[in-house]
Scaffold this motif. Structure first.
Motif, PDB file in Angstrom:
ATOM      1  N   LYS A   1       0.821  -1.218   0.000  1.00  0.00           N
ATOM      2  CA  LYS A   1       0.000   0.000   0.000  1.00  0.00           C
ATOM      3  C   LYS A   1       0.853   1.266   0.000  1.00  0.00           C
ATOM      4  N   ASN A   2       1.992   1.188   0.694  1.00  0.00           N
ATOM      5  CA  ASN A   2       2.837   2.382   0.773  1.00  0.00           C
ATOM      6  C   ASN A   2       3.787   2.507  -0.419  1.00  0.00           C
ATOM      7  N   GLY A   3       3.578   1.663  -1.430  1.00  0.00           N
ATOM      8  CA  GLY A   3       4.388   1.757  -2.650  1.00  0.00           C
ATOM      9  C   GLY A   3       5.688   0.974  -2.563  1.00  0.00           C
ATOM     10  N   LYS A   4       6.055   0.578  -1.332  1.00  0.00           N
ATOM     11  CA  LYS A   4       7.318  -0.161  -1.191  1.00  0.00           C
ATOM     12  C   LYS A   4       7.119  -1.634  -1.559  1.00  0.00           C
ATOM     13  N   THR A   5       8.241  -2.324  -1.775  1.00  0.00           N
ATOM     14  CA  THR A   5       8.139  -3.774  -1.993  1.00  0.00           C
ATOM     15  C   THR A   5       9.057  -4.471  -0.998  1.00  0.00           C
ATOM     16  N   LEU A   6       8.683  -5.686  -0.614  1.00  0.00           N
ATOM     17  CA  LEU A   6       9.526  -6.469   0.299  1.00  0.00           C
ATOM     18  C   LEU A   6      10.361  -7.434  -0.528  1.00  0.00           C
ATOM     19  N   LYS A   7      11.500  -7.780   0.030  1.00  0.00           N
ATOM     20  CA  LYS A   7      12.377  -8.733  -0.671  1.00  0.00           C
ATOM     21  C   LYS A   7      12.210 -10.129  -0.069  1.00  0.00           C
ATOM     22  N   TYR A   8      12.257 -11.127  -0.925  1.00  0.00           N
ATOM     23  CA  TYR A   8      12.103 -12.512  -0.482  1.00  0.00           C
ATOM     24  C   TYR A   8      13.218 -13.358  -1.085  1.00  0.00           C
ATOM     25  N   ARG A   9      13.786 -14.240  -0.245  1.00  0.00           N
ATOM     26  CA  ARG A   9      14.771 -15.172  -0.803  1.00  0.00           C
ATOM     27  C   ARG A   9      14.031 -16.432  -1.255  1.00  0.00           C
ATOM     28  N   ILE A  10      14.265 -16.805  -2.516  1.00  0.00           N
ATOM     29  CA  ILE A  10      13.573 -17.958  -3.084  1.00  0.00           C
ATOM     30  C   ILE A  10      14.513 -19.155  -3.051  1.00  0.00           C
ATOM     31  N   ASN A  11      14.424 -19.967  -2.016  1.00  0.00           N
ATOM     32  CA  ASN A  11      15.298 -21.152  -1.972  1.00  0.00           C
ATOM     33  C   ASN A  11      14.548 -22.405  -1.500  1.00  0.00           C
ATOM     34  N   GLY A  12      13.216 -22.401  -1.737  1.00  0.00           N
ATOM     35  CA  GLY A  12      12.389 -23.519  -1.274  1.00  0.00           C
ATOM     36  C   GLY A  12      12.775 -24.855  -1.885  1.00  0.00           C
ATOM     37  N   PHE A  13      13.140 -24.829  -3.169  1.00  0.00           N
ATOM     38  CA  PHE A  13      13.476 -26.091  -3.827  1.00  0.00           C
ATOM     39  C   PHE A  13      14.768 -26.664  -3.222  1.00  0.00           C
ATOM     40  N   TYR A  14      15.711 -25.766  -2.908  1.00  0.00           N
ATOM     41  CA  TYR A  14      16.940 -26.230  -2.244  1.00  0.00           C
ATOM     42  C   TYR A  14      16.592 -26.830  -0.880  1.00  0.00           C
ATOM     43  N   ALA A  15      15.660 -26.170  -0.186  1.00  0.00           N
ATOM     44  CA  ALA A  15      15.266 -26.667   1.149  1.00  0.00           C
ATOM     45  C   ALA A  15      14.700 -28.078   1.022  1.00  0.00           C
ATOM     46  N   LEU A  16      13.939 -28.313  -0.056  1.00  0.00           N
ATOM     47  CA  LEU A  16      13.374 -29.659  -0.272  1.00  0.00           C
ATOM     48  C   LEU A  16      14.513 -30.669  -0.493  1.00  0.00           C
ATOM     49  N   ILE A  17      15.499 -30.271  -1.304  1.00  0.00           N
ATOM     50  CA  ILE A  17      16.613 -31.193  -1.583  1.00  0.00           C
ATOM     51  C   ILE A  17      17.405 -31.481  -0.303  1.00  0.00           C
ATOM     52  N   PHE A  18      17.713 -30.432   0.466  1.00  0.00           N
ATOM     53  CA  PHE A  18      18.452 -30.640   1.724  1.00  0.00           C
ATOM     54  C   PHE A  18      17.646 -31.524   2.675  1.00  0.00           C
ATOM     55  N   SER A  19      16.331 -31.287   2.703  1.00  0.00           N
ATOM     56  CA  SER A  19      15.483 -32.079   3.608  1.00  0.00           C
ATOM     57  C   SER A  19      15.491 -33.540   3.161  1.00  0.00           C
TER      58      SER A  19
END
Ligand code: NDP
Length: 452
Positions: free
Chosen positions: A123-141
């Motif tokens: 709403k305030n025009g800003k954007t949040l940053k996200y680290r996309i590493n879910g697939f790696y997490a699946l492999i490590f798991s």
């Protein structure tokens, strides 16, 4: 993000004010006109009393489902009428394992691997940053679970203590929701979710007040949505496969168990591979983080989506070769529709002039965005839901026809997606007005062609 559509006025479009003046105004305005959070007036899920029902009903329903699934006679007529003894619901060691699992997944999510992307504008025009590493997490798991199995850690322990695992996850989801509710008191107005600020305590507790609660850069909602529950789902499925072999003295798992494990692993791996797309979904963009999502992510997903594998661990499902092939084809068709529809829409929203999508017919809307009206999105208005439901049917059919319990996921998904469709169409009607009406006239059916 260059091509990501933003409904908000962009700074560089300006309004003729010099940038310096803009900065000064930004510094002054919030103090000069303190803003109030917009009150939520349209209540969903049955309103303030409806959510009380869901708050009590959902946790008990999962418990009943799990008890039924494990009973020798899993018939609905054999519904458990007395509560299970306390010792079957609570175990400190199990609680510790669930906490360790959450911690392990949190550590994986913080690993500096995988790209960092920006979410949709807030709403305030800003954007949040996200680290996309879910697939790696699946492999490590998967490596960790494989290593544990290799070192003779008995994963079928999960099967034997399943109710205790569930109650531990339930308690953690309640504690998390309370924490989220309390911390939302200090959230900035712009950080509140549009749907969770009714002023009714239980309603807001259920819907979630804060949109993106974070501890420093750790986004609690984004983490819970895709990691502990989703990866936990396939780990539990694997534990059920081992339990089936152990209890029935089998050298190899049954074909039905292999199908369910394989299909659901594909669904989870696909979701984590496309994790970035979650950032455009209503869970992240619209819904606050409260009990509904915390319970859904940490307790509902890992303990009801595993219902088929849990059922198969103690109930046989003898599939003929014909059925195995037919079910596999069904899953492939469902997956194709699901993936193609989701990827096409995502690609179109990122870059509407993508040459690879130039064959699609579209209708313009007053917001500047267009709607796809041909191909899968011209077949029904939610082809991605249709594909998901075809896959759910294939998973249930793998368990045979002896009981309705393995069809729980399918029934739930139909109810969820029909309701989600209504919520989404309500939002789209507000966003797109007449253009949405035109889309509905052109593409008449919502999910099931010729039926609904
Ligand atoms: P969608 O990905 O379908 O997103 C709906 C949005 O898409 C609308 O709000 C609109 O947003 C845009 N849109 C709608 N129609 C068109 C069109 N014709 N052309 C272009 N854009 C359009 O919704 P969900 O986030 O609900 O679902 C995503 C996937 O996740 C689905 O496959 C669903 O099956 C799955 N899912 C599975 C669940 C489970 O428990 N198994 C739970 C929830 C979801 P805008 O115009 O603003 O871009």
């Amino acid at each position: 993000t260059k091509n990501r559509y933003n409904l908000r006025r962009r700074k560089d479009q300006g309004d003729g004010r010099p940038a310096e003046l803009e900065k000064k105004l930004e510094a002054i305005l919030p103090q000069a006109t303190p803003r109030e959070a917009v009150k939520t007036t349209e209540l969903e899920f049955g309103g303030r009393f409806g959510v009380l029902f869901w708050l009590l009903f959902l946790p008990v329903m999962v418990l009943a489902l799990l008890i039924l699934c494990a009973q020798e006679d899993a018939s609905l007529l054999n519904f458990p009428l007395t509560p299970p003894p306390l010792h079957s619901l609570w175990d400190c060691q199990v609680f510790g394992i669930v906490l360790l699992w959450l911690l392990f997944q949190a550590v994986l999510s913080l690993l500096p691997i995988g790209k960092v992307v920006e979410g949709m504008p807030l709403k305030n025009g800003k954007t949040l940053k996200y680290r996309i590493n879910g697939f790696y997490a699946l492999i490590f798991s998967a490596i960790s679970v494989g290593a544990a199995s290799y070192n003779e850690v008995d994963l079928s322990y999960i099967h034997g203590h399943f109710l205790q695992f569930y109650t531990s996850a339930l308690i953690i989801s309640i504690l998390l929701s309370v924490y989220l509710f309390i911390r939302s008191r200090w959230a900035a107005v712009d950080d509140l979710a549009p749907a969770g600020n009714s002023g009714y305590v239980f309603y807001d507790f259920f819907m979630g007040r804060e949109l993106n609660p974070r501890i420093k850069d750790f986004d609690i909602k984004f983490f819970c949505e895709m990691r502990p529950g989703l990866i936990g789902w396939v780990v539990i499925n694997f534990a059920m496969l081992l339990a089936e072999m152990k209890h029935k003295n089998l050298d190899t798992p049954s074909p039905a168990m292999l199908l369910v494990n394989g299909f659901q692993l594909l669904w989870v791996a696909d979701g984590l591979w496309h994790e970035e797309k979650l950032l455009t979904m209503m869970d992240i963009v619209h819904d606050g983080f409260g009990f509904m999502l915390a319970f859904g992510d940490l307790a509902w997903v890992p303990f009801t989506f595993t219902c088929q594998a849990y059922y198969l661990a103690s109930h046989p499902s003898d599939l003929s070769a014909f059925w195995i092939v037919a079910i596999m084809i069904m899953n492939v068709v469902g997956y194709y529709i699901f993936r193609k529809a989701n990827s096409q829409k995502f690609a179109f929203r990122r870059n509407p002039s993508d040459p690879a999508l130039s064959h699609l017919k579209t209708i313009p809307t007053a917001t500047g965005k267009s709607l796809i009206v041909s191909g899968l999105w011209g077949f029904v208005r939610h082809p991605n839901y249709l594909g998901d439901l075809i896959m759910a049917l294939a998973w249930s059919l793998s368990c045979g026809f002896n009981h309705v319990i393995p069809y729980f996921y399918l029934i739930y998904l139909i109810l969820l997606l029909v309701h989600r469709n209504a919520r989404d169409e309500h939002q789209c009607r507000k966003k797109y007005g007449l253009a949405w009406g035109e889309y509905c006239k052109t593409v008449r059916y919502r999910i099931f062609p010729g039926i609904y």
